[in-house]
Design a protein around this motif. Structure first.
Motif, PDB file in Angstrom:
ATOM      1  N   TYR A  58       7.970   4.016   0.918  1.00 35.46           N
ATOM      2  CA  TYR A  58       7.427   2.820   1.001  1.00 35.46           C
ATOM      3  C   TYR A  58       6.159   2.446   2.002  1.00 35.46           C
ATOM      4  O   TYR A  58       5.958   3.435   2.838  1.00 35.46           O
ATOM      5  CB  TYR A  58       8.464   1.669   1.350  1.00 35.46           C
ATOM      6  CG  TYR A  58       8.743   1.646   2.730  1.00 35.46           C
ATOM      7  CD1 TYR A  58       8.089   0.734   3.687  1.00 35.46           C
ATOM      8  CD2 TYR A  58       9.841   2.530   3.506  1.00 35.46           C
ATOM      9  CE1 TYR A  58       8.445   0.515   4.841  1.00 35.46           C
ATOM     10  CE2 TYR A  58       9.983   2.456   4.684  1.00 35.46           C
ATOM     11  CZ  TYR A  58       9.178   1.659   5.585  1.00 35.46           C
ATOM     12  OH  TYR A  58       9.399   1.592   6.996  1.00 35.46           O
ATOM     13  N   ILE A 101      -1.289  -5.070  -2.656  1.00 36.43           N
ATOM     14  CA  ILE A 101      -0.367  -4.267  -1.972  1.00 36.43           C
ATOM     15  C   ILE A 101      -0.876  -2.566  -2.074  1.00 36.43           C
ATOM     16  O   ILE A 101      -1.671  -2.413  -2.986  1.00 36.43           O
ATOM     17  CB  ILE A 101       1.020  -4.241  -2.815  1.00 36.43           C
ATOM     18  CG1 ILE A 101       1.151  -3.919  -4.222  1.00 36.43           C
ATOM     19  CG2 ILE A 101       1.663  -5.929  -2.435  1.00 36.43           C
ATOM     20  CD1 ILE A 101       2.363  -3.793  -4.795  1.00 36.43           C
ATOM     21  N   ARG A 136       5.419   2.288   7.292  1.00 33.51           N
ATOM     22  CA  ARG A 136       5.609   3.084   6.101  1.00 33.51           C
ATOM     23  C   ARG A 136       6.713   4.133   6.637  1.00 33.51           C
ATOM     24  O   ARG A 136       7.160   4.219   7.755  1.00 33.51           O
ATOM     25  CB  ARG A 136       4.130   3.933   5.890  1.00 33.51           C
ATOM     26  CG  ARG A 136       3.995   4.991   7.263  1.00 33.51           C
ATOM     27  CD  ARG A 136       2.810   5.715   6.866  1.00 33.51           C
ATOM     28  NE  ARG A 136       2.631   6.606   7.868  1.00 33.51           N
ATOM     29  CZ  ARG A 136       1.458   7.558   7.975  1.00 33.51           C
ATOM     30  NH1 ARG A 136       0.410   7.492   6.950  1.00 33.51           N
ATOM     31  NH2 ARG A 136       1.406   8.580   8.849  1.00 33.51           N
ATOM     32  N   THR A 180       4.143  -0.858   3.733  1.00 33.16           N
ATOM     33  CA  THR A 180       3.880  -2.434   3.574  1.00 33.16           C
ATOM     34  C   THR A 180       2.410  -2.750   4.254  1.00 33.16           C
ATOM     35  O   THR A 180       2.050  -2.105   5.433  1.00 33.16           O
ATOM     36  CB  THR A 180       5.102  -2.851   4.532  1.00 33.16           C
ATOM     37  OG1 THR A 180       6.175  -2.557   4.147  1.00 33.16           O
ATOM     38  CG2 THR A 180       4.858  -4.565   4.849  1.00 33.16           C
ATOM     39  N   ASN A 181       1.830  -3.741   3.707  1.00 33.20           N
ATOM     40  CA  ASN A 181       0.520  -4.479   4.287  1.00 33.20           C
ATOM     41  C   ASN A 181       0.768  -6.020   4.265  1.00 33.20           C
ATOM     42  O   ASN A 181       1.850  -6.400   3.940  1.00 33.20           O
ATOM     43  CB  ASN A 181      -0.793  -3.765   3.645  1.00 33.20           C
ATOM     44  CG  ASN A 181      -0.675  -4.297   2.081  1.00 33.20           C
ATOM     45  OD1 ASN A 181      -0.023  -5.188   1.781  1.00 33.20           O
ATOM     46  ND2 ASN A 181      -1.794  -3.742   1.458  1.00 33.20           N
ATOM     47  N   GLY A 215       2.006  -7.119   0.714  1.00 39.46           N
ATOM     48  CA  GLY A 215       3.524  -7.038   0.387  1.00 39.46           C
ATOM     49  C   GLY A 215       3.808  -5.460   0.822  1.00 39.46           C
ATOM     50  O   GLY A 215       3.101  -4.689   1.459  1.00 39.46           O
ATOM     51  N   THR A 216       4.889  -4.959   0.159  1.00 34.00           N
ATOM     52  CA  THR A 216       5.389  -3.735   0.129  1.00 34.00           C
ATOM     53  C   THR A 216       5.305  -3.187  -1.091  1.00 34.00           C
ATOM     54  O   THR A 216       5.824  -3.603  -2.069  1.00 34.00           O
ATOM     55  CB  THR A 216       6.673  -3.686   0.598  1.00 34.00           C
ATOM     56  OG1 THR A 216       6.916  -4.325   2.110  1.00 34.00           O
ATOM     57  CG2 THR A 216       7.574  -2.307   0.642  1.00 34.00           C
TER      58      THR A 216
END
Length: 690
Positions: free
Chosen positions: A412, A333, A367, A414-415, A418-419
């Motif tokens: 935050y 992540i 993001r 996210t890829n 996950g986040t």
């Protein structure tokens, strides 16, 4: 006859005895003591000249040689060639550094303590300058498919400096010249080496050395050679992978031989599916030619095995190096996420954001910041912003917040794995206030009884707007909702409002307003005047009385529009001088020139409290653009004096000068033109244009 010969012998012996007794012998005058013999081996720049020293007259010879020049009977004070021994007998000197095609005189000489004796002068002419002389073309060696080594030997410059030399070559002409391909290997005579490249493999080439001087170009003998057949490149080594990350790595290769044909492309090729990748797989292109190079592998997949080979391509084909393998780092992540400080906090909004250092090896697809006033560790299931993709800094706007509430916010990212979240920050929204950022729209569509305006509200102050519109009054310069108003909706943003039931020819004050539960806020006041029913001379208008309406042909007249002259309802002076007597000022009597006349007077006459300056400084009826009328503008005031009112039966000044000591005026008793001295005291009435 015997007696005659005996006499000669006696005279010669007496002479010798006399000379030896007096010690006054001049060696240089001894006949046939030195002989110039001959010249030989004449070239463009050299010649051999010989001589013979017959006698030293009893004193040792200290030097001997040949003196020469372009004038007859040269001496040792000019150019000379000294022979290396000083003795009797024959000798030969080589004279050099001569000029081509030049006639020279030379004679032998010898010097001892008595002096210098010379032989007779002989003459010779040097040869003409020629092209250089080349003894040979060097046979080609170290021949490859595209290169060869050759050269040549230049033995003589032809008496003209060699300015260019080398080897000319051709695969089509058996006798190549400098019009064909050639090398250039410096200047001068002697041996030289030429390296020929860019040749075609498996081809016969003809070569010969050349040399060029001021006369022309000379060539050596023709030789030939054949280039070798080209192959694909050889000696390719793949560089071990380094600088491996989740999505990139570094490799490269070394090529030691191009196979006899220029390498047009080189690099590395890689694959995750075949252990022997080729250029039909993914590849890099890293220049051309032999030698070492570095290649970058990008856009790789994290946690994956890759197979890599160096390659090199020439016109024969493509060759490959050895295969190497490596594994990219596995994705995670995102990490290194920070939450920005919260700023620009209002009752219902704020600014935050964050920064993402690395994407964990997988592209960040979303993001932003997530926030809540109930969850102290908000996540993307709470309210959130979406502020682009990828790593780096970003800014987030938080909206629709509640006034006087505590909020929790964190960045935050996210890829595909996950986040991940940054640290949580806390802030409190401001307490609600009356609305803010209210502006009043410019007044438009003005008639005698109606007009349009409106406003814009940028913030509701943290409490919902319940009413908005405009309020207006013709008595209160800061009207409120207790005056006449409109109601035009209940939100922030722009709105339009219409005013009706207005009085004609009256000045009104207008303000936008917005009301929420905490009260009412207003925008800045704007002023306008409703239209009067008609425009006529004698009517009050724009700070004074209409004195004249422009007619066709008047300066300032515009077809379809109403313009004219306004004058105050009272005099501006009951007696003042025109000023600056003796000062000639450029003015005009024409209609429409009063304003420029006044400006010229003010700039040229600094005297205070003059007719023009009183008008120029006048502030009346809310206007400051008054000026002293020209003669024909003043005439319009006289003609309409009864409609205008307020005039006295006296004389009034115009802004038109008669001469340096007099200026024009008009008697409002008789209407006669007067030319009074500038020191006279006359009445003043200003005008302005509308």
């Amino acid at each position: 006859m015997k007696k005659l010969n005996l006499l000669k012998i006696i005279i010669f012996l007496i002479t010798i005895h006399f000379i030896s007794c007096t010690n006054e012998f001049d060696y240089g005058k001894i006949i046939n003591a030195v002989k110039t013999l001959e010249f030989s081996n004449v070239t463009q720049t050299t010649a051999n000249v010989s001589g013979n020293i017959i006698t030293d007259n009893g004193a040792s010879i200290t030097s001997r040689g040949i003196c020469y020049g372009i004038d007859n009977n040269p001496t040792i004070s000019g150019p000379k060639k000294l022979y290396d021994t000083a003795e009797l007998g024959n000798f030969t000197c080589t004279i050099d550094n001569l000029e081509p095609s030049t006639t020279y005189y030379a004679r032998a000489y010898a010097t001892n303590s008595y002096g210098t004796a010379y032989g007779v002068s002989i003459t010779f002419t040097t040869l003409k300058a020629t092209v250089p002389i080349i003894s040979s073309t060097t046979a080609a060696n170290l021949v490859t498919a595209t290169t060869a080594k050759t050269g040549g030997i230049i033995t003589n410059s032809g008496a003209s400096n060699v300015i260019s030399r080398g080897v000319c070559y051709s695969s089509t002409s058996a006798v190549p010249t400098i019009a064909n391909s050639k090398t250039n290997n410096g200047t001068g005579i002697g041996s030289f080496i030429s390296l020929i490249d860019g040749l075609t493999p498996n081809t016969i080439y003809y070569i010969r050395a050349y040399a060029t001087n001021g006369i022309g170009t000379a060539y050596g003998d023709v030789k030939s050679f054949s280039t070798t057949t080209a192959t694909i490149p050889t000696g390719i080594i793949t560089t071990t992978a380094s600088a491996i990350t989740l999505t990139s790595a570094s490799s490269g290769g070394t090529i030691s031989n191009d196979g006899g044909a220029s390498i047009t492309s080189r690099g590395i090729c890689w694959s995750t599916t075949t252990t022997s990748p080729t250029i039909v797989n993914t590849k890099s292109i890293n220049g051309s030619g032999v030698g070492a190079y570095t290649s970058a592998l990008t856009s790789l997949t994290p946690g994956t095995t890759y197979y890599v080979r160096a390659y090199a391509t020439n016109n024969v084909g493509t060759a490959y190096g050895n295969t190497i393998a490596f594994n990219t780092i596995a994705a995670t992540i995102p990490n290194g996420i920070t939450t920005n400080s919260v700023s620009s906090i209002t009752q219902n909004s704020s600014i935050c954001g964050g920064n993402i250092n690395t994407d964990g090896g997988a592209t960040i697809t979303s993001r932003g910041v997530c926030y809540s006033n109930t969850n102290s560790n908000p996540n993307i299931t709470n309210t959130k912003t979406i502020d682009g993709t990828g790593i780096g800094a970003f800014s987030s706007s938080l909206t629709s917040l509640s006034a006087n509430k505590t909020y929790y916010v964190r960045a935050y990212a996210t890829n595909g794995v996950g986040t991940a979240y940054g640290t949580t920050r806390t802030f409190v929204t401001s307490s609600a206030t009356i609305p803010t950022g209210i502006s009043t729209t410019s007044i438009s569509s003005i008639s005698q009884n109606t007009a349009n305006s409106g406003g814009t509200i940028t913030s509701d102050g943290g409490a919902a707007i319940t009413s908005r519109g405009i309020c207006w009054s013709n008595t209160n310069s800061n009207p409120t909702i207790s005056n006449t108003k409109t109601t035009d909706g209940s939100s922030i943003g722009s709105f339009n409002s219409s005013m009706s039931g207005l009085l004609p020819g009256v000045t009104y004050y207008v303000r936008a307003y917005a009301t929420n539960s905490l009260g009412t806020a207003y925008g800045p006041a704007r002023t306008f005047s409703t239209l009067v029913p008609a425009i006529a001379v004698g009517q009050s208008y724009q700070g004074g009385i209409i004195a004249y309406i422009f007619q066709s042909g008047d300066s300032g007249y515009i077809s379809g529009q109403i313009h004219g002259i306004i004058t105050p309802s009272v005099n501006q002076s009951a007696g003042v001088t025109w000023g600056c007597s003796g000062n000639s000022i450029g003015t005009s009597t024409f209609f429409g020139t009063g304003q420029s006349n006044t400006t010229s007077i003010i700039n040229s006459c600094l005297t205070s409290n003059t007719a023009a300056r009183i008008c120029y400084n006048l502030s009346f009826g809310g206007y400051t653009d008054w000026y002293l009328p020209s003669y024909f503008e003043l005439e319009k005031l006289y003609i309409n004096r009864s409609l205008i009112g307020g005039f006295n039966n006296v004389s009034y000044w115009s802004s038109s000068q008669y001469n340096s000591t007099n200026a024009y005026g008009i008697s409002f008793t008789t209407g006669a033109t007067i030319s009074s001295t500038k020191t006279s005291s006359l009445y003043v009435r200003a005008i302005r244009k509308f």
